[in-house]
Design an enzyme around this catalytic site. Structure first.
Site, PDB file in Angstrom:
ATOM      1  N   LYS A  22      57.746 -23.132  75.183  1.00  0.00           N
ATOM      2  CA  LYS A  22      58.058 -21.783  74.693  1.00  0.00           C
ATOM      3  C   LYS A  22      59.087 -21.100  75.583  1.00  0.00           C
ATOM      4  CE  LYS A  22      55.088 -18.330  75.850  1.00  0.00           C
ATOM      5  NZ  LYS A  22      55.688 -17.194  76.554  1.00  0.00           N
ATOM      6  N   ARG A  93      58.002  -9.307  74.781  1.00  0.00           N
ATOM      7  CA  ARG A  93      58.900  -8.745  75.780  1.00  0.00           C
ATOM      8  C   ARG A  93      60.144  -9.605  75.968  1.00  0.00           C
ATOM      9  NH1 ARG A  93      56.843  -5.187  79.039  1.00  0.00           N
ATOM     10  NH2 ARG A  93      58.278  -5.870  80.638  1.00  0.00           N
ATOM     11  N   PRO A 123      59.023  -4.038  84.619  1.00  0.00           N
ATOM     12  CA  PRO A 123      60.290  -3.376  84.314  1.00  0.00           C
ATOM     13  C   PRO A 123      61.428  -4.383  84.111  1.00  0.00           C
ATOM     14  CG  PRO A 123      59.787  -3.191  86.652  1.00  0.00           C
ATOM     15  CD  PRO A 123      58.620  -3.888  86.019  1.00  0.00           C
ATOM     16  N   VAL A 124      62.594  -3.900  83.638  1.00  0.00           N
ATOM     17  CA  VAL A 124      63.749  -4.788  83.447  1.00  0.00           C
ATOM     18  C   VAL A 124      64.949  -4.296  84.264  1.00  0.00           C
ATOM     19  CG1 VAL A 124      63.091  -5.744  81.197  1.00  0.00           C
ATOM     20  CG2 VAL A 124      64.339  -3.582  81.288  1.00  0.00           C
ATOM     21  N   ARG A 398      50.585 -17.269  70.221  1.00  0.00           N
ATOM     22  CA  ARG A 398      51.940 -16.953  70.689  1.00  0.00           C
ATOM     23  C   ARG A 398      52.490 -18.095  71.526  1.00  0.00           C
ATOM     24  NH1 ARG A 398      52.399 -11.878  74.085  1.00  0.00           N
ATOM     25  NH2 ARG A 398      54.444 -12.816  74.167  1.00  0.00           N
TER      26      ARG A 398
HETATM   27  N1  EPU Z   1      60.414  -7.598  87.697  1.00  0.00           N
HETATM   28  C1  EPU Z   1      60.941  -6.379  88.079  1.00  0.00           C
HETATM   29  N2  EPU Z   1      62.133  -5.990  87.526  1.00  0.00           N
HETATM   30  C2  EPU Z   1      62.805  -6.778  86.636  1.00  0.00           C
HETATM   31  C3  EPU Z   1      62.262  -8.019  86.260  1.00  0.00           C
HETATM   32  C4  EPU Z   1      61.050  -8.405  86.820  1.00  0.00           C
HETATM   33  O1  EPU Z   1      60.368  -5.661  88.880  1.00  0.00           O
HETATM   34  O2  EPU Z   1      63.874  -6.370  86.172  1.00  0.00           O
HETATM   35  C5  EPU Z   1      59.133  -8.024  88.274  1.00  0.00           C
HETATM   36  C6  EPU Z   1      58.054  -8.175  87.201  1.00  0.00           C
HETATM   37  O3  EPU Z   1      57.421  -6.939  86.935  1.00  0.00           O
HETATM   38  C7  EPU Z   1      57.133  -9.199  87.827  1.00  0.00           C
HETATM   39  C8  EPU Z   1      58.103 -10.099  88.600  1.00  0.00           C
HETATM   40  O4  EPU Z   1      59.290  -9.333  88.778  1.00  0.00           O
HETATM   41  O5  EPU Z   1      56.255  -8.580  88.720  1.00  0.00           O
HETATM   42  C9  EPU Z   1      58.453 -11.404  87.936  1.00  0.00           C
HETATM   43  O6  EPU Z   1      58.793 -11.180  86.581  1.00  0.00           O
HETATM   44  P1  EPU Z   1      59.802 -12.096  85.773  1.00  0.00           P
HETATM   45  O7  EPU Z   1      60.963 -11.272  85.346  1.00  0.00           O
HETATM   46  O8  EPU Z   1      60.089 -13.363  86.518  1.00  0.00           O
HETATM   47  O9  EPU Z   1      58.943 -12.455  84.484  1.00  0.00           O
HETATM   48  P2  EPU Z   1      59.522 -12.650  83.045  1.00  0.00           P
HETATM   49  O10 EPU Z   1      60.864 -13.236  83.149  1.00  0.00           O
HETATM   50  O11 EPU Z   1      59.322 -11.416  82.250  1.00  0.00           O
HETATM   51  C10 EPU Z   1      58.741 -15.131  82.673  1.00  0.00           C
HETATM   52  C11 EPU Z   1      57.868 -15.837  81.687  1.00  0.00           C
HETATM   53  C12 EPU Z   1      56.419 -15.448  81.943  1.00  0.00           C
HETATM   54  C13 EPU Z   1      56.066 -15.881  83.374  1.00  0.00           C
HETATM   55  C14 EPU Z   1      57.022 -15.208  84.362  1.00  0.00           C
HETATM   56  C15 EPU Z   1      56.805 -15.648  85.799  1.00  0.00           C
HETATM   57  C16 EPU Z   1      59.311 -16.088  79.775  1.00  0.00           C
HETATM   58  C17 EPU Z   1      59.638 -15.710  78.389  1.00  0.00           C
HETATM   59  N3  EPU Z   1      58.280 -15.468  80.342  1.00  0.00           N
HETATM   60  O12 EPU Z   1      58.516 -13.740  82.463  1.00  0.00           O
HETATM   61  O13 EPU Z   1      55.622 -16.184  81.024  1.00  0.00           O
HETATM   62  O14 EPU Z   1      54.744 -15.490  83.671  1.00  0.00           O
HETATM   63  O15 EPU Z   1      58.384 -15.517  84.003  1.00  0.00           O
HETATM   64  O16 EPU Z   1      56.919 -17.019  85.917  1.00  0.00           O
HETATM   65  O17 EPU Z   1      59.943 -16.977  80.347  1.00  0.00           O
HETATM   66  C18 EPU Z   1      53.727 -16.603  79.714  1.00  0.00           C
HETATM   67  O18 EPU Z   1      54.310 -17.584  79.234  1.00  0.00           O
HETATM   68  O19 EPU Z   1      52.473 -16.398  79.540  1.00  0.00           O
HETATM   69  C19 EPU Z   1      54.453 -15.651  80.544  1.00  0.00           C
HETATM   70  C20 EPU Z   1      54.004 -14.428  80.802  1.00  0.00           C
END
Ligand code: EPU
Length: 419
Positions: A22, A93, A123-124, A398
């Site tokens: 996924k 998200r 956050p992003v 999902r």
């Molecule tokens: N974060 C920030 N600011 C940002 C982006 C992230 O503070 O702009 C923080 C987040 O709040 C979090 C940390 O950084 O505490 C890591 O978040 P990350 O951005 O790496 O997570 P993500 O990209 O939203 C992906 C996977 C998640 C997985 C995480 C960590 C996808 C679609 N989702 O999420 O997958 O847990 O990386 O490995 O690739 C799942 O499949 O169940 C899932 C949640």
């Protein structure tokens, strides 16, 4: 709402094939926005999140065709409504993954701002700050991110924290930017390498994916490609954990073990015997009761947060006490309260779960709160005495393809109850 009824106690045995990943597929589908030609994606998993991503691209005018080989052909030419509506973003998200490609290709994007979710605030800001450094103008208005740029410019960007989708978003955006972009403190997950390989097969110039620094030399345009989605390492890890809690003996085929070495290492510490092939992993849980294993989640190559909930169940029936530290997300212990209702003895203190092994878990009615939490409840149901009913299983659909079918094939007794 559909539910799963699980009769616990059956040891799993046999072989199953891993589905496509996924979290590799979602950015790959988003990356089709960057080119005007056909992109053929093979081995896409049949999951709600993939359908949502298609719905999002479809709402902007992309052509999506499923052919007789079950491959998808996506043509994202001349997209019209450059918008990701809240109705879609709130269910997934990862919709944020279209932001970088849209700004790079169309010079604009309007994406609903993802809010908090069951596993934390998420956050992003890293995505947005990086795009600003590449020359995009970003305004937050009425709950939406409105981004615009004439042409993005290459930049030297250091992420303040490691982010998987942030790295993917900016890597995609930089493929069409003017000049060279250097990204440091990036995520090194296998899905980043997969995406870079796919983009390079479309004519992008990306070096260093999988290391701490990625360099992207922008090109004028990208071409179509044909790409096969690799196997889902978290799905594989979840089934291995299911074997560990049921004293099972199973083989997962189609998965490169290098993608989950930390998980394999920890499974070994539980007392399970593991055998690795080039693209298969076998587990034989020889011990009656698993050894407890301490875990600290962290970005790849460390132990994945997406396997934390499943290891909570292994520890819950272990012969001792284990600590799990969750360092990636702030609130990823929602499954613990439900697990305790099944007889687990787990206390949460901040980002640490202290898990004391118990002799038996007992079936109960429990509720899923997110994807991996649902997986842990199913694992607990598989090893509990009696019947477990897992509610709100739309979370599991999902991210796990045909989960009850695969588990039943391995000897589990799971029935999907209609809503
Ligand atoms: N974060 C920030 N600011 C940002 C982006 C992230 O503070 O702009 C923080 C987040 O709040 C979090 C940390 O950084 O505490 C890591 O978040 P990350 O951005 O790496 O997570 P993500 O990209 O939203 C992906 C996977 C998640 C997985 C995480 C960590 C996808 C679609 N989702 O999420 O997958 O847990 O990386 O490995 O690739 C799942 O499949 O169940 C899932 C949640």
């Amino acid at each position: 709402m559909e539910k799963l009824l699980i009769k616990g106690g059956n040891p799993l045995s046999g072989r199953i094939e891993c589905s496509g990943a996924k979290n590799a597929a979602l950015p790959m589908i988003a990356s089709t926005i960057l080119c005007e030609e056909e992109v053929i994606l093979k081995n896409l998993p049949y999951l709600q999140d993939i359908t949502t991503m298609f719905e999002l691209l479809g709402s902007m005018g992309a052509d999506i065709i499923l052919n007789e080989n079950m491959d998808f052909t996506i043509t994202s030419k001349n997209l019209q409504d450059i918008e990701a509506r809240y109705e879609l973003v709130k269910t997934m998200r990862a919709s944020i993954l279209v932001l970088g490609p849209l700004v790079a290709k169309y010079g604009k994007a309007r994406i609903a701002l993802p809010g908090g979710c069951a596993i934390g605030s998420r956050p992003v800001n890293y995505h947005l700050d990086s795009l600003k450094q590449m020359g995009a103008e970003i305004v937050l208005k009425n709950g939406y991110i409105e981004a615009s740029a004439s042409r993005l410019k290459g930049a030297n960007i250091k992420f303040d924290g490691i982010t998987v989708t942030g790295t993917e978003n900016i890597m995609m955006a930089a493929t069409l930017a003017a000049g060279k972009t250097t990204l440091t403190n990036v995520a090194k997950e296998p899905e980043i390498i997969d995406l870079a390989e796919m983009l390079n097969s479309m004519g992008a110039k990306i070096d260093g994916a999988g290391s701490d620094q990625i360099t992207i030399t922008g090109v004028e345009s990208l071409n179509g490609t044909k790409y096969e989605i690799p196997a889902d390492r978290i799905e594989a890890g979840t089934y291995l954990a299911a074997a560990a809690v049921t004293k099972g003996e199973i083989t997962i085929e189609g998965i490169n073990p290098n993608r989950l070495m930390k998980v394999i290492e920890k499974l070994n510490s539980t007392g399970a015997e593991i055998n690795l092939g080039i693209d298969s992993i076998s587990i034989n849980m020889k011990k009656d009761v698993p050894n407890p294993v301490d875990i600290t989640t962290a970005p790849f190559p460390e132990f994945p947060t997406d396997m934390q909930a499943q290891f909570s169940v292994i520890n819950a029936i272990s012969s001792g006490t284990a600590n799990i530290y969750e360092t990636v997300f702030e609130n990823r212990f929602m499954h613990i309260l439900e697990l305790n209702r099944m007889g687990c003895n787990i206390a949460v203190e901040g980002n640490r779960a202290i898990i004391k092994g118990v002799r038996n878990l007992y079936g109960a009615e429990v509720m899923a709160t997110d994807l991996r939490a649902s997986a842990s409840l199913i694992l607990a149901g598989l090893c509990a005495k009696g019947e477990t009913v897992v509610d709100r299983i739309y979370h599991i659909d999902r991210g796990y393809e045909r989960i009850e079918e695969k588990l039943n094939y391995l000897g589990a007794d799971i029935v999907r109850l209609p809503s």
